[in-house]
Design a protein around this motif. Structure first.
Motif, PDB file in Angstrom:
ATOM      1  N   THR A   1       0.833  -1.206   0.000  1.00  0.00           N
ATOM      2  CA  THR A   1       0.000   0.000   0.000  1.00  0.00           C
ATOM      3  C   THR A   1       0.861   1.246   0.000  1.00  0.00           C
ATOM      4  O   THR A   1       0.586   2.211  -0.726  1.00  0.00           O
TER       5      THR A   1
ATOM      6  N   LYS B   1      -0.938   5.660  -7.313  1.00  0.00           N
ATOM      7  CA  LYS B   1      -2.328   6.064  -7.115  1.00  0.00           C
ATOM      8  C   LYS B   1      -2.481   7.580  -7.201  1.00  0.00           C
ATOM      9  O   LYS B   1      -3.459   8.079  -7.768  1.00  0.00           O
ATOM     10  N   GLN B   2      -1.525   8.310  -6.642  1.00  0.00           N
ATOM     11  CA  GLN B   2      -1.580   9.773  -6.734  1.00  0.00           C
ATOM     12  C   GLN B   2      -1.483  10.224  -8.188  1.00  0.00           C
ATOM     13  O   GLN B   2      -2.188  11.151  -8.613  1.00  0.00           O
TER      14      GLN B   2
ATOM     15  N   ARG C   1     -10.383  11.434  -3.046  1.00  0.00           N
ATOM     16  CA  ARG C   1      -9.627  10.229  -3.394  1.00  0.00           C
ATOM     17  C   ARG C   1      -8.220  10.269  -2.804  1.00  0.00           C
ATOM     18  O   ARG C   1      -7.686   9.235  -2.389  1.00  0.00           O
ATOM     19  N   ARG C   2      -7.613  11.466  -2.755  1.00  0.00           N
ATOM     20  CA  ARG C   2      -6.294  11.563  -2.119  1.00  0.00           C
ATOM     21  C   ARG C   2      -6.390  11.236  -0.634  1.00  0.00           C
ATOM     22  O   ARG C   2      -5.524  10.563  -0.068  1.00  0.00           O
TER      23      ARG C   2
ATOM     24  N   VAL D   1      -6.604   7.521  -0.246  1.00  0.00           N
ATOM     25  CA  VAL D   1      -5.300   6.872  -0.399  1.00  0.00           C
ATOM     26  C   VAL D   1      -4.487   7.002   0.888  1.00  0.00           C
ATOM     27  O   VAL D   1      -3.860   6.034   1.351  1.00  0.00           O
TER      28      VAL D   1
ATOM     29  N   LYS E   1      -3.584  -4.771 -10.377  1.00  0.00           N
ATOM     30  CA  LYS E   1      -3.576  -3.310 -10.302  1.00  0.00           C
ATOM     31  C   LYS E   1      -2.664  -2.799  -9.192  1.00  0.00           C
ATOM     32  O   LYS E   1      -1.832  -1.909  -9.409  1.00  0.00           O
ATOM     33  N   ASP E   2      -2.818  -3.359  -7.985  1.00  0.00           N
ATOM     34  CA  ASP E   2      -2.010  -2.882  -6.854  1.00  0.00           C
ATOM     35  C   ASP E   2      -0.519  -3.090  -7.112  1.00  0.00           C
ATOM     36  O   ASP E   2       0.304  -2.214  -6.802  1.00  0.00           O
TER      37      ASP E   2
ATOM     38  N   GLN F   1       0.707  -0.492  -9.693  1.00  0.00           N
ATOM     39  CA  GLN F   1       0.844   0.833  -9.090  1.00  0.00           C
ATOM     40  C   GLN F   1       2.060   0.890  -8.181  1.00  0.00           C
ATOM     41  O   GLN F   1       2.751   1.911  -8.129  1.00  0.00           O
TER      42      GLN F   1
ATOM     43  N   THR G   1       0.844   3.926 -13.981  1.00  0.00           N
ATOM     44  CA  THR G   1      -0.434   4.611 -13.794  1.00  0.00           C
ATOM     45  C   THR G   1      -1.517   3.718 -14.383  1.00  0.00           C
ATOM     46  O   THR G   1      -1.533   3.464 -15.590  1.00  0.00           O
TER      47      THR G   1
END
Length: 703
Positions: free
Chosen positions: A151, A158-159, A179-180, A183, A468-469, A472, A477
């Protein structure tokens, strides 16, 4: 009303005292002796608390919906340890009186749950400890550790994805901020879970040690202080100790299970039960195969035939139900396609049969139809609406709606973007995957289908959503299919903004201007300039990437210079000069002083004379090629330094240079001297055809 508000405030203050009071009570339990009936209440409360926590984790849609879980886990662990201390004191002080000396709850777990047999109790307790310590706690701790690490590693990606959606107009500032925050909350939550899992592991170890301490201490106290026989002392204290251990280990096992559930949850807004049922029993082929295997096993002599055949029948029925659901969904899609293809009834032709050409169109293959259907979870319509809203605010006029239709002539996974009926771009996507875009620096590779980002041409990979994780975390992106199409559409809108602006749009801009500056709007059109001329000027600005948001300043410049000339190009240059602050800000941002490239005076004079005499026809092709090559080199060097590439030339030469270099050198801005604001600090970094002004730059010369 005031009394109601006061009551609410009092309730909030009282609720806020819950945690301090609980902590104070736990400290009191460790110091003060408690009567057995209070221990019964506290042990029951501990069991109820663990069940509540477990059910909350099961029904939470996302892990962040129970963000207080690490704190609750710590408090529940401390409460259980405090109860162990309090019960140990009572067991050692009053254990000689019988198995009910420490309360009915411990007695029930020691006698009823294990049948009053301390040997069975030891075995049950050992099994519970092994399950809790070796399986659940160890696995949950490892998952917490890995999840926290990934994470934190995925935060930059993610940013960047959030910034990409914001820049593409898919989300607004408020949603980007939310969303930020999400995260950041995810990073805090999984970091806290990594630490909280260590408390659970330590609690399991403490339970084992407390069992042996209570058993040995009870034997010593019972035999030496109260004169009990060794057998009676061992029986009494072992049942009390086992009861105490079980009444603590069962809530501990429940909380450990809750920890494992919440750290293994996928971050989707869906209940765990719906996820399990939807993913485990949604494939009819799997259900049919398992049913067939169980049926074969049920026919083997000596096997429990009834049980195997009954379960095979249940799985067959479930597989048939899932197959029927899939067939119904396929039939619904086919009926929708047939309705769109159904011929119109025979009737006389009219003007309604002559369809108007859509300004903007999006055609999709049949496998992409679900992307535009909100009923099937499609988000493409919402993304396109966000793109139109963002571009309308940036460019200064209302972007036309995008007409979306299916096109069976396209490949199933292809889409086509059209402008006034003419295709602008066509590409293929994978609706069941996500696009991992390489922004320029990544720390590894991911498995998938190699591709190019259709909007910017960057290297990308179509990956499975489960990756996806990891992508990232490696610096990619990652965007979904709807975002890919919407971003591609957004870039094409920006490039062809001058073709989207028409007479009606300019008239609406004038009507809006008339509400705040009626005299300016009336004097401009039709008193000074016709609507067609104003439209052509605005289109010229948009063609070169200049927004027309400040329409008041544009109108004032046109009104001022429209008295002396009606030439569209000259009026465009005059308007650009009045918008110089906006143009320089758009090109250079906050860079101070602004780095500029110029043409050598002799070269500039030669080009200017050639353009004035023959509209640039007399310029030698080889010379123009060398100019482009040199400017491209300087532009790349500026980009590598993170600075803008700006070429300033004579105002009469600027339109021709901009037209010749447009599309040839990406990232180069061609400005006129008159467009640089007087207050703006500048520095000349290079003179094309001469010597660079900065020692930090390399020598570039056109011979």
């Amino acid at each position: 009303m005031a009394s109601i508000l006061l009551d609410k405030q009092n309730l909030k203050h009282i609720a806020g005292l819950g945690t301090p009071v609980l902590l104070l009570a736990m400290l009191s339990m460790m110091v003060l002796p408690l009567p057995p009936w209070i221990l019964d209440m506290l042990f029951t409360f501990n069991i109820a608390l663990s069940m509540v926590v477990l059910l909350v984790t099961v029904y939470a849609l996302r892990p962040l919906d129970f963000a207080a879980f690490p704190t609750v886990l710590l408090i529940a662990t401390l409460l259980r340890l405090a109860l162990n201390v309090a019960s140990t004191r009572v067991v050692l002080l009053n254990g000689h009186e019988g198995t009910d000396a420490a309360g009915r709850v411990i007695q029930a777990f020691g006698e009823f749950v294990v049948g009053g047999d301390y040997a069975v109790g030891f075995v049950v307790f050992a099994i519970l400890v092994i399950i809790n310590f070796v399986v659940v706690t160890k696995g949950a701790g490892r998952i917490s550790e890995v999840t926290a690490r990934f994470t934190l590693d995925a935060m930059p990606g993610k940013q960047m994805a959030i910034d990409a959606d914001l820049n593409a107009g898919l989300i607004d500032q408020e949603e980007a901020r939310a969303r930020r925050e999400q995260v950041a909350q995810e990073a805090d939550f999984y970091g806290a879970m990594d630490g909280a899992s260590k408390f659970v592991r330590g609690d399991a170890i403490a339970g084992i040690l407390i069992l042996f301490i209570n058993l040995l201490g009870g034997l010593v106290v019972g035999a030496m202080q109260h004169g009990m026989a060794i057998g009676d002392a061992f029986r009494n204290y072992s049942l009390l100790t086992i009861g105490d251990g079980l009444v603590a280990q069962i809530p501990a096992l429940v909380l450990s299970t809750a920890t494992g559930i919440i750290v293994t949850r996928v971050s989707r807004a869906e209940e765990m039960g719906a996820q399990v049922l939807g993913q485990l029993f949604s494939n009819p082929r799997v259900l049919f195969i398992v049913a067939a295997i169980l049926a074969v096993m049920g026919l083997i002599p000596g096997m429990p035939n009834t049980v195997f055949l009954l379960l095979a029948l249940v799985l067959s029925a479930a597989g048939w139900y899932q197959w029927q659901k899939q067939q119904q969904s396929v039939e619904v899609e086919q009926e929708a396609l047939e309705r769109t293809e159904a011929p119109a009834e025979s009737r006389e032709l009219g003007w309604d049969d002559v369809g108007e050409v859509d300004v903007l169109g999006l055609e999709v293959g049949y496998r992409l139809i679900r992307l535009v259907d909100p009923g099937q979870g499609g988000q493409l319509l919402q993304r396109i609406k966000g793109v139109r809203k963002k571009l309308s605010g940036e460019l200064g006029f209302l972007i036309h709606p995008v007409h979306i239709r299916d096109n069976l002539d396209l490949a199933p996974e292809a889409y086509r973007i059209t402008l006034r009926g003419v295709p602008l771009a066509e590409n293929s996507v994978h609706p069941d995957r996500e696009l991992a875009i390489n922004p320029g620096q990544v720390f590894g590779t991911v498995e998938g289908i190699a591709a190019k980002d259709p909007a910017f041409g960057l290297d990308a990979v179509w990956i499975h959503p489960s990756q996806k994780d990891r992508a990232q975390a490696l610096g990619y992106t990652v965007v979904d299919v709807s975002t890919v199409i919407a971003t591609h559409l957004s870039e094409l809108m920006k490039q062809h903004a001058h073709e989207l602006l028409g007479y009606e749009d300019v008239q609406q801009m004038l009507d809006r201007l008339a509400t705040t500056s009626p005299s300016l709007a009336k004097d401009l059109v039709p008193d000074t300039l016709p609507l067609a001329t104003v439209t052509r000027v605005l289109q010229n600005l948009l063609r070169e990437g200049v927004p027309v948001r400040d329409f008041r300043s544009i109108a004032e410049a046109l009104l001022e210079h429209g008295q002396t000339t009606k030439d569209v190009q000259q009026l465009t240059e005059q308007v650009r000069a009045s918008l110089g602050r906006v143009i320089v800000q758009q090109a250079a941002g906050n860079t101070e002083p602004v780095p500029l490239m110029t043409l050598d005076p002799s070269l500039e004079q030669m080009l200017l004379q050639s353009v004035r005499e023959g509209s640039g026809v007399g310029v030698e092709p080889g010379l123009m090629e060398r100019i482009q090559r040199t400017l491209e080199q300087w532009t790349q060097e500026q980009e590598s330094r993170g600075e803008p590439a700006i070429l300033v030339v004579n105002p009469d030469l600027r339109p021709w240079m901009a037209r010749m270099l447009r599309g040839q050198i990406r990232g180069l801005h061609v400005l006129a001297y008159t467009e640089i604001p007087e207050h703006k600090a500048v520095r000349v970094i290079a003179s094309v055809g001469g010597q660079p002004e900065s020692q930090a730059t390399q020598r570039a010369e056109i011979s």
